[in-house]
Design an enzyme around this catalytic site. Sequence first.
Site, PDB file in Angstrom:
ATOM      1  N   ASP A 192       0.850  -1.187   0.000  1.00 59.55           N
ATOM      2  CA  ASP A 192       0.000   0.000   0.000  1.00 59.55           C
ATOM      3  C   ASP A 192       0.888   1.242   0.000  1.00 59.55           C
ATOM      4  OD1 ASP A 192      -3.097   0.547   1.661  1.00 59.55           O
ATOM      5  OD2 ASP A 192      -1.851   2.032   0.667  1.00 59.55           O
ATOM      6  N   ASP A 293      -3.145   2.547  -5.924  1.00 60.95           N
ATOM      7  CA  ASP A 293      -2.021   2.537  -4.991  1.00 60.95           C
ATOM      8  C   ASP A 293      -1.865   1.307  -4.126  1.00 60.95           C
ATOM      9  OD1 ASP A 293      -4.194   2.882  -3.400  1.00 60.95           O
ATOM     10  OD2 ASP A 293      -3.190   4.237  -2.037  1.00 60.95           O
ATOM     11  N   GLU A 294      -2.474   0.228  -4.481  1.00 59.51           N
ATOM     12  CA  GLU A 294      -2.287  -0.956  -3.662  1.00 59.51           C
ATOM     13  C   GLU A 294      -2.467  -2.233  -4.454  1.00 59.51           C
ATOM     14  OE1 GLU A 294      -5.632  -2.019  -0.894  1.00 59.51           O
ATOM     15  OE2 GLU A 294      -6.093   0.070  -1.246  1.00 59.51           O
TER      16      GLU A 294
END
Length: 765
Positions: A192, A293-294
Site C-alpha cells: 500500500d 495505490d495498492e
Amino acid sequence: MPSSVDSALSKGDILEGSEEIATTGHENSDKGAPVDEPTAPSVSLNDPPRSSSKDIVAAIANHYASPSKPGSTGPTITASRPNFRNKNSGEGKELDAHLLRRLAGPSVGKAGLARDQTEITRLIARASEGSKYYENEKRKSEEVEKKIEGLLKLRDTQRAMADIPRLEASADKIIAELEATRDLSQTIVHVDMDSFYASIEVLRDPSLANKPFGVGSNNGVLSTASYSARAFGVRSGMATYIAKALCPSLIVVHMDWERIGAASEAVMDILREYAGDPDGSMEGTGMDVAGVDEAYVNITGYCKAHEIGAEECVERIRAQIFEETKLTASAGIAPNKMLAKICSERNKPNGQYALSFDPDAIKEFMRVLPIRRIPGIGRVTERLLDAVEIRTCGDIYTHRATLALLDKHLHLREKLAVYLGLGSTQVKPWARESRKSVGAERTFRAIEDPAKIQEKLELVTRELEGDLERLGFAGHTVTLKLKLDTFEARSRAKSARKPVRKYDELLAIGQELLAHELPLRLRLLGLRVTNLKDLRAPETGIKRFFGNPQEAAIRPAKRRKLDVENSDGKDAMKEEPIYILDDESEDDADEQPQTKRAATATPEKPRTQSLPDVEAVPRASSHEPMGSQEFFAATSNQPLGKRKRQPSPSHRDDDSDDIEEVVRHKSDKSSEQHICPICSKTLQTDNAGLNAHVDWCLSRSAILEASASASTSGPSDAAKSLAAQSKKATGAKKTGPAATTAKPGSSKGSTKGGKADIRLAWKVL
DNA sequence: CGGATCGAC
DNA sequence: CTATGTCGATCCG
C-alpha cells in the site's frame, strides 16, 4: 464546546480507514489538461475561513488555531472501542454518535489523525447542520437505529426460547470446519503506497514536504491529506472548506492524473516481478491490483526461487519501489489477503509488518482487533455489531450464540471465519469475465428542467456507449440511477431481450425509465448496464484452443483449497468433471438463468437455513465456464477494469464458492499458434506471450478510444477519458510514452522493454 | 427481476 | 456553505 459528551466518545479508536478517497478526475479535468504548469502547483491559499452565518467554522478555526504542534507528535492513539451509545442524555440536543461518525466521513479511523477526534467530529457536524446532505445522513442514521432496534428485539425474543449452549456448540462445530480449511502455505503481501497522491505532489514540488496540504480534485473534497495536515484533523474525504477551517494554512493542490497513473504503473510493474511461479515463468500471475495505490502479491514462489525470507523479500520490494519512484510504500505479510491488508496498515508510513503464520498467534492477533479493521465491515455493519457488543474480532467468539440467533442478519459463519483470521489466498489478476456491469453517472448542481435532465441523460449515455465499446460488452438490463437533490437515491431498470450497447438503444430505454419518474429535482443521473454479454468472448477459433484436451485436463486437478467457506470441502472435489470447453457464450445462452450469473446469489438451497444446525449440504456445484476464464485470468491485467471484489472470505453456505481455479501451472508450450481475440491476428507464441499480446491489444484499443473521443468530443472529454484511465486502468499501459513504446509482438511485452520505458516515463514526468 | 443498501478505493 | 464515480455483493419482495 460541549464536554460531557466527550467522555462518552472521546477516544474514538481512530486508526485506519482508507488512505485515499476515490476520486474521479472528471471534474478536475474539465478545464483541459491537469495542472502541470512550470509554476507552482495550483495552490489555493484561500481566503480565511469565511465566517458564515454559522460561526461554526470560526469556532473550529479557533479550536484548532494552535494544534498540538502538527509535526511534533504522532496522534495520540487512545486505544478504546467505539462506543455508539449515546450516554450524553444530559444535554439538550445531542447529536447521535453514529450520525457524528457518518458525518465525519468514511475514512474516520485513519492513521495520523489529530488527537481529539471527537471535537472535530462534532464541530463538523455542527457545521453541516441544516444542509441537505446532513439531513440525508440523519435520515439514514435513523434507519440504522431502527434496524438495530428490531435486531435487538429479535435477539431477545429468540434468546428466550433458545438453547444457548447448543447454539454455541453448533458455532464451535462451524469453527472446527473452518479451521480445517486454513491454508498457511501461501505468503501474501499487501503493498500500500503511503499517502500516494500527496507523496506524488511532494515529489513534484519538494517545498511541500512537511507542510500541511491536501490533494483534491476541485472545490469539493480532499482526496488525501499530507501527514502534517492530518495532525490538524484534516483527512481524506473531508470538505475542503472544513479542512481549511481546521488548518488555516492548509495548501490545496489538484490531482495530477498523469503522474498518478505513471507512478502507479511503475509501482505495479515492480510488483509484478515478484509475483510469479518459483521459476519466474509466470511473472505477474500472482498479483492482484486493488486500486491505483495498492496490490496483493503472492511472493511464495519468488521467495522459494530466490531462497529468501518473506520479510527480506518485502524489504527488497519496498526498497526497489523507493529507488525507482522515490515513493514509499507500506506492506503487510500474511497467509491470506485479509490479514495482509490489515497488516499493511500496521506500520503505515513506510513500514512493513509480518504476521506470524502460527494459527494461535493469528487468533490472538484477531482477538484484539477492532471489528472495523476488517475489509468489508463498514460504518453500518460496525454499528450493528456494536449493538450486540461485538467490537473486536474476539467478541465474535464471545457472542457467537447471538450471531447464531441473528445469523440471517449478522452472518455467523462469515464472522467466525473472520474471528479465525481466515481469508482468501487467491491472488491473481482480475479477470474480465467476472465483470458484472458497466455504467456511467454524473453529479451536477440540482436541476429540474426536463430538457436539462435530458441533456444529462444523453451525456451519460454517450459515455456509457463509449465504455461498452471500449470494453467490449453489451448488456441485457439497463438501470437508470437517480439521486434527488435531497440525496435520496432511486433506481429503475428494464431488461431488453437482446443485449444492448448502442447509444440509441441505451438512450431509448433510459428515456423510458426517466419519463416515468419526472418531474424531479436531480443532482445525479446515471445509467448502468448489467447481465453482460462479453462481445470478446471466445469465438469458435479460440474456443478450439481451449477445448484442447490438455488444457481441460488441468481443470479438475488444480482445485485449490477454496477459501474459507465451503461447508463440505469433501465432495466439492467430486462432480468436477465438467469442463466447459467450448463456448462461453452459453454463458448468456441464457439457459438456466440460475446457474451462472446468479450462482452466487441464488443458492440451490434456501439460503436461510444456515442457522445453528447447518448441516453441510452438498450442493450441485455451480461451475463457471472455464473457457475464456483461464485465458483471461492468466492475462496480467485488465485495461480499465475496476477493482474490488468479495471482501469477505466467505459466502453463504452455498458452495458457489469462487471456483477460483489456480490458473498458473501451465503448459509452457513455447510455440503455439493463437489468434488474438481482439485484433484477430495470428500469433506464434506461448500462453504467456498470447496474454501479453492481448493485454497490450486491449490497452491499445483503450487508448485509441481515448484519442477518438478526443477528436470527436473535444478536449475536455479526452482529458476526462485519460483521467478515467489513470484511475481505472490500474494495470493498463498508460498513454504517453509508455503506451506508445509497448511492444505488441514481444511475447514479454509487458515485462522487459516496455517496463523500462514506463519507468523512464515516470521519472521524466 | 428490480430495487435498495453497503462497502471499497 | 461539501460529499465523486464505478463496481460487486447481498438481501428483500
